[in-house]
Write an enzyme that holds these catalytic residues in place. Structure first.
Site, PDB file in Angstrom:
ATOM      1  N   GLY A 104       0.823  -0.579   0.085  1.00  0.00           N
ATOM      2  CA  GLY A 104       0.000  -0.231  -0.235  1.00  0.00           C
ATOM      3  C   GLY A 104       0.745   1.280  -0.034  1.00  0.00           C
ATOM      4  N   GLU A 116      -0.346   1.194  -6.093  1.00  0.00           N
ATOM      5  CA  GLU A 116       1.218   0.402  -4.737  1.00  0.00           C
ATOM      6  C   GLU A 116       1.653  -0.597  -5.013  1.00  0.00           C
ATOM      7  OE1 GLU A 116       2.927   2.138  -2.800  1.00  0.00           O
ATOM      8  OE2 GLU A 116       1.983   3.692  -3.060  1.00  0.00           O
ATOM      9  N   GLU A 166       5.037  -2.646  -5.363  1.00  0.00           N
ATOM     10  CA  GLU A 166       5.800  -2.750  -4.960  1.00  0.00           C
ATOM     11  C   GLU A 166       5.968  -4.168  -4.706  1.00  0.00           C
ATOM     12  OE1 GLU A 166       4.914   0.146  -0.655  1.00  0.00           O
ATOM     13  OE2 GLU A 166       3.484  -1.383  -0.746  1.00  0.00           O
ATOM     14  N   GLU A 201      11.659  -7.064   0.967  1.00  0.00           N
ATOM     15  CA  GLU A 201      10.576  -8.315   0.411  1.00  0.00           C
ATOM     16  C   GLU A 201       9.261  -8.792   0.279  1.00  0.00           C
ATOM     17  OE1 GLU A 201      12.474 -11.185   3.648  1.00  0.00           O
ATOM     18  OE2 GLU A 201      13.548 -10.174   4.067  1.00  0.00           O
ATOM     19  N   GLU A 224       6.468 -11.856   0.895  1.00  0.00           N
ATOM     20  CA  GLU A 224       6.128 -13.043   1.123  1.00  0.00           C
ATOM     21  C   GLU A 224       5.105 -13.618   1.489  1.00  0.00           C
ATOM     22  OE1 GLU A 224       8.471 -15.690   0.511  1.00  0.00           O
ATOM     23  OE2 GLU A 224      10.330 -14.282   0.830  1.00  0.00           O
TER      24      GLU A 224
END
Length: 256
Positions: free
Chosen positions: A66, A82, A86, A136, A138
């Protein structure tokens, strides 16, 4: 506007969008057993420092993808952007579900966040890759995610998103997105149990008696003969598929 004095009102310090993206992961558990299904959520680990080299707010913590909404964007537009910036993930159908505006939820000031969610097949997330201010990216199971030190109030946002995922699974044919075109009832049971906790789903005797009567699935037949498979059991099991039935719930059909 006449008689309107903007100085009398507190303006928020920021306007953001967050996105809770869920998927269902299949794990092989052995011969003659359907894969184990696990609900997971995609999170990013916030970079320790900003692009300018300054300490990042909540740096090093796991969070929902976000960020801030630009002047020319809607909250939805910002969520899509976003997510792409990201995590590298795009093309998802996301839904807005809540606004989080409690003062103090963000150390930077009064930051209002629009929360969005999606639950998608794992292949929609295979290209995920940390970028922008994410160190990162995940996938975490629900048991794992609530053990993490999450940024901001993202624990509450994720918990609320789970309610909407459960509603979607309960009231729609969402489950078919996580099943092959033709499936056995144990596969359907596995998908439903990743989100729902109704007792009849957990008890095999009740589930296998009730499931064949569900109006949105039907037996697979060829030339009038039932089609079966033994891919998940030593004994052949009936194959099913989703039909065109579109379930809905009306408050006017409820009995009070």
């Amino acid at each position: 506007m006449l008689n309107y004095d903007v100085s009398k009102y507190r303006t928020p310090d920021g306007y953001t969008s967050d996105i809770a993206v869920f998927t269902i992961i299949s794990t092989e558990v052995g011969p003659y057993k359907p894969p184990q299904k696990t609900l997971k959520i995609m999170l990013i680990k916030r970079a320790e420092r900003t692009k300018e080299g300054d300490p990042n707010i909540e740096g090093g913590k796991w969070a929902l993808p976000g960020g801030f909404i630009k002047l020319t964007e809607t909250a939805y537009d910002a969520a899509v952007r976003e997510l792409r910036e990201e995590t590298g993930v795009e093309g998802l159908k996301i839904k807005h579900y809540e606004v989080y505006d409690k003062f103090g939820r963000d150390k930077r000031g009064w930051i209002i966040s629009n929360a969005h969610y999606a639950i998608v097949p794992e292949n929609k997330l295979v290209k995920r890759k940390a970028a922008d201010d994410a160190a990162e990216v995940e996938l975490f199971s629900m048991d794992e995610v609530f053990q993490l030190d999450l940024a901001f109030d993202h624990k509450q946002i994720i918990d609320d998103a789970l309610w909407f995922i459960k509603k979607d699974m309960s009231l729609t044919t969402l489950a078919k997105n996580f099943l092959p075109k033709e499936f056995v009832l144990s596969e359907l049971q596995g998908v439903l149990l990743t989100v729902m906790d109704e007792p009849w789903l957990k008890l095999d005797s009740q589930f296998f008696r009730k499931a064949p009567t569900l109006p949105f699935i039907e037996k697979v037949e060829k030339d009038g003969e039932p089609q079966k498979t033994n891919r998940w059991s030593k004994n052949k099991a009936q194959l099913y598929r989703f039909n065109d039935f579109d379930p809905y719930v009306s408050i006017y059909n409820a009995k009070y």
